[in-house]
Structures are given as structure tokens and as C-alpha cells.
Enzyme design. Structure first.
Site, PDB file in Angstrom:
ATOM      1  CE1 TYR A   1     -43.453  15.714 -18.704  1.00  0.00           C
ATOM      2  CE2 TYR A   1     -41.251  15.406 -17.800  1.00  0.00           C
ATOM      3  CZ  TYR A   1     -42.627  15.448 -17.638  1.00  0.00           C
ATOM      4  OH  TYR A   1     -43.172  15.232 -16.384  1.00  0.00           O
TER       5      TYR A   1
ATOM      6  CG  ASN B   1     -50.434  12.267 -12.132  1.00  0.00           C
ATOM      7  OD1 ASN B   1     -50.373  13.237 -11.397  1.00  0.00           O
ATOM      8  ND2 ASN B   1     -49.671  12.137 -13.210  1.00  0.00           N
TER       9      ASN B   1
ATOM     10  CD1 TRP C   1     -47.051  15.293 -10.437  1.00  0.00           C
ATOM     11  CD2 TRP C   1     -47.736  17.284 -11.195  1.00  0.00           C
ATOM     12  NE1 TRP C   1     -48.377  15.188 -10.738  1.00  0.00           N
ATOM     13  CE2 TRP C   1     -48.829  16.392 -11.215  1.00  0.00           C
ATOM     14  CE3 TRP C   1     -47.922  18.596 -11.643  1.00  0.00           C
ATOM     15  CZ2 TRP C   1     -50.102  16.764 -11.657  1.00  0.00           C
ATOM     16  CZ3 TRP C   1     -49.196  18.977 -12.091  1.00  0.00           C
ATOM     17  CH2 TRP C   1     -50.253  18.059 -12.089  1.00  0.00           C
TER      18      TRP C   1
ATOM     19  NE  ARG D   1     -52.415  27.376  -9.977  1.00  0.00           N
ATOM     20  CZ  ARG D   1     -53.202  27.046  -8.970  1.00  0.00           C
ATOM     21  NH1 ARG D   1     -54.047  27.923  -8.444  1.00  0.00           N
ATOM     22  NH2 ARG D   1     -53.169  25.822  -8.455  1.00  0.00           N
TER      23      ARG D   1
ATOM     24  CG  PHE E   1     -44.114  32.494  -6.179  1.00  0.00           C
ATOM     25  CD1 PHE E   1     -43.887  32.414  -4.814  1.00  0.00           C
ATOM     26  CD2 PHE E   1     -43.676  31.453  -6.983  1.00  0.00           C
ATOM     27  CE1 PHE E   1     -43.215  31.332  -4.263  1.00  0.00           C
ATOM     28  CE2 PHE E   1     -43.004  30.366  -6.441  1.00  0.00           C
ATOM     29  CZ  PHE E   1     -42.778  30.304  -5.077  1.00  0.00           C
TER      30      PHE E   1
END
Length: 302
Positions: A56, A162, A212, A219, A221
Site C-alpha cells: 500500500y 482473494n 474489500w 461506483r 453512487f
């Protein structure tokens, strides 16, 4: 109100029901004092779990967080820290990486954990997740590495992110301790875990998945698509009934699932975190839940 912690697995750690995601920490441009203030405000809300990954901020965000803990080491005992590793990014901070790839060899995992501990100013991680399934993963070799990290006290628990159900089962078969979670993508615009067996596996093995992108990267909104428009329309219709904003209803929809998902919230806005905490009190009607599912899929269930 303040959240109550919950065990994410019978043999796993206690985590807060909502998790503060640190993926964009470097984008918030906070001073050390502001970072400390953010952590304290999260704790006050009952959001005590912080989700990191070595990559990150192009390998810089863990250090930013650690600088705050170095100034206020007393905060460490009030929080739970998650980190992830296994992805290798191409960045000037890792000149040896010529191509984006995955690496779950013991050398890489051990090195990544040591760097995370150093950057986060801590002696241990409450939870380490393997960030992505590696097609070259030697499950037995990785499991031995992870068990050694537990024996050394550098990590307390292990999970994945994942992973498919088969990949989860493969790694679990080589471990002497349980995997305690799978951090996956799930939102009203990404329904795969409902249908690909991921949530079924979570219930079978009694772990809470971490989620996550619970708002599909925003998207829900803003996206001008048929599916996003339908979902948004029905969320807005429910606004009055639940006396809640559409982001709160969208979050409540996720948390209604019986696998007891824990959303990871990637915001540095404390007001949005307060709103999310309030969403945990919404009891969504079953038919409203299916109405939103229909809006996302574009058709009724069979």
C-alpha cells in the site's frame, strides 16, 4: 455508539465489526499528529482493527502508520493490526521487481513480515493474510514458513485474501492451525461470493470473511450504468423506510449475510466512519434484501 468486537473464527482473533482500511493513507496527507488523532477517533468508535498491506502506498503506508505508533506506543495494545504480503509491485521502492508478480516463497514472506513489523513499529501482527493466490505457490513450503512465523511470535493468526475455495482448502490442508478468514471483494455490484461457494465455505468453517470494496469503489453512487442506476434507485427508495442514507443501507445489505462479513472501509473521513457504525444497527427486511439483489442481477431469483 461504539462497536463490540467479535471473534472472526472460533480459534481466531477478536476484531472490530468494521475495519479501517489503510490502502489510501498516503493520499490523505496527514501529519503524524493527525494520524494519531485518526487512530484515536477510530478507537472511540469501536473500530479497533486496521488493515494494511506491504504494497500500500507503493510500500510506504505501513511506515506512515508506524510513525504514529512510535509517537504513541500505548495505542498498540488498543488495536489489532492486519497486514498482507505476496504481491510484488514494480515501483522505484522495489527496483528489483521488473514485472508485477506474486511471490509466496519463504524468503519473500519472511522478508515482507520483517519489513512490516519494522515499518509498523510492532513486535507482532495480529493477522497476516496472503494477499493473492500465487500460481507457483508451494502450499507445504508456505505452510511451514507461516507456522514458523507463528512459533516465533511474529504473527498470531493466518488468513488469505482473494483465494478461491479450492485454494483455501489446499493451504489449510498443510497447516497445523486454522486459516481464520478470506478477505474478498463483495458489494451490490460484485455478487460472486454468494454464488461461487466462498460464503458457503465461510459458514461451513465458521469464519467471518473480510470484505474489500464494499461500495464497489464508489461506483454504486456515481456510475452511469444500468445496474448501478437500478441499485441506486432502490437504495434511495429505502431511505425513508430505514431513516438511513444509501451508503448505510448498502452496508447493511452486506452485513445481513449469515457468514457475518466484516467490511473494510477505505476512508479517512471520520464522519463517514460514524455513519458506517450506525449502519450496523439497521435490520434490513428480507424482502428488501432480495429487492436489492434483483436490482443488481437485473432479474428475480429463480
Amino acid at each position: 455508539m461504539s462497536l463490540i468486537k467479535k471473534k472472526i473464527h472460533p480459534n481466531g482473533p477478536e476484531m472490530s465489526h468494521l475495519i479501517a482500511g489503510m490502502m489510501r493513507l498516503n493520499d490523505w496527507n496527514l501529519t503524524i499528529t493527525q494520524r494519531i488523532d485518526f487512530i484515536e477517533k477510530c478507537i472511540d468508535l469501536g473500530i479497533t482493527t486496521f488493515d494494511h498491506a506491504d504494497i500500500y502506498g507503493a510500500y510506504t503506508n505501513e511506515k506512515l502508520f508506524g510513525e504514529a505508533l512510535k509517537e504513541r506506543p500505548d495505542l498498540r495494545d488498543q488495536i489489532e493490526m492486519i497486514s498482507k504480503c505476496g504481491i510484488c509491485l514494480t515501483t522505484e521502492n522495489r527496483a528489483a521487481h521488473k514485472i508485477k508478480h506474486y511471490d509466496t516463497t519463504p524468503d519473500h514472506i519472511n522478508s515482507s513480515v520483517e519489513k512490516s513489523l519494522q515499518n509498523l513499529q510492532t513486535d507482532y501482527l495480529d493477522l497476516l493474510l496472503i494477499h493473492r493466490p500465487d500460481p507457483l505457490m508451494d502450499a507445504a513450503e508456505l505452510a511451514d514458513c507461516l507456522m514458523n512465523l507463528i512459533s516465533d511470535g511474529k504473527i498470531l493468526h493466518i488468513g488469505v485474501s482473494n483465494f478461491t475455495t479450492a485454494q483455501y482448502e489446499l493451504l489449510q490442508s498443510k497447516l497445523d492451525v486454522p486459516l481464520v478468514t478470506n478477505q474478498i471483494e463483495f458489494s451490490l455490484l460484485h455478487l460472486n461470493p454468494i454464488y461461487d461457494g466462498t460464503f458457503d465455505q465461510a459458514q461451513k468453517l465458521n469464519f467471518s470473511p473480510m470484505i474489500w470494496s464494499p461500495f464497489a469503489g464508489g461506483r454504486i453512487f456515481h456510475e452511469e450504468s444500468g445496474v448501478a442506476g437500478r441499485v441506486r434507485h432502490h437504495l434511495e427508495e429505502m431511505h425513508q423506510k430505514y431513516q438511513a442514507d444509501i451508503d448505510q443501507i448498502a452496508l447493511a445489505w452486506l452485513m445481513t449475510h449469515p457468514s457475518n462479513p466484516l467490511p473494510v472501509l477505505g476512508t479517512g473521513n471520520v464522519d463517514r466512519l460514524k455513519s458506517a457504525v450506525s449502519a450496523t444497527e439497521i435490520n434490513l427486511d428480507r424482502q428488501d434484501w432480495f429487492k436489492l439483489l434483483k436490482a443488481s442481477r437485473g432479474h428475480d431469483v429463480a
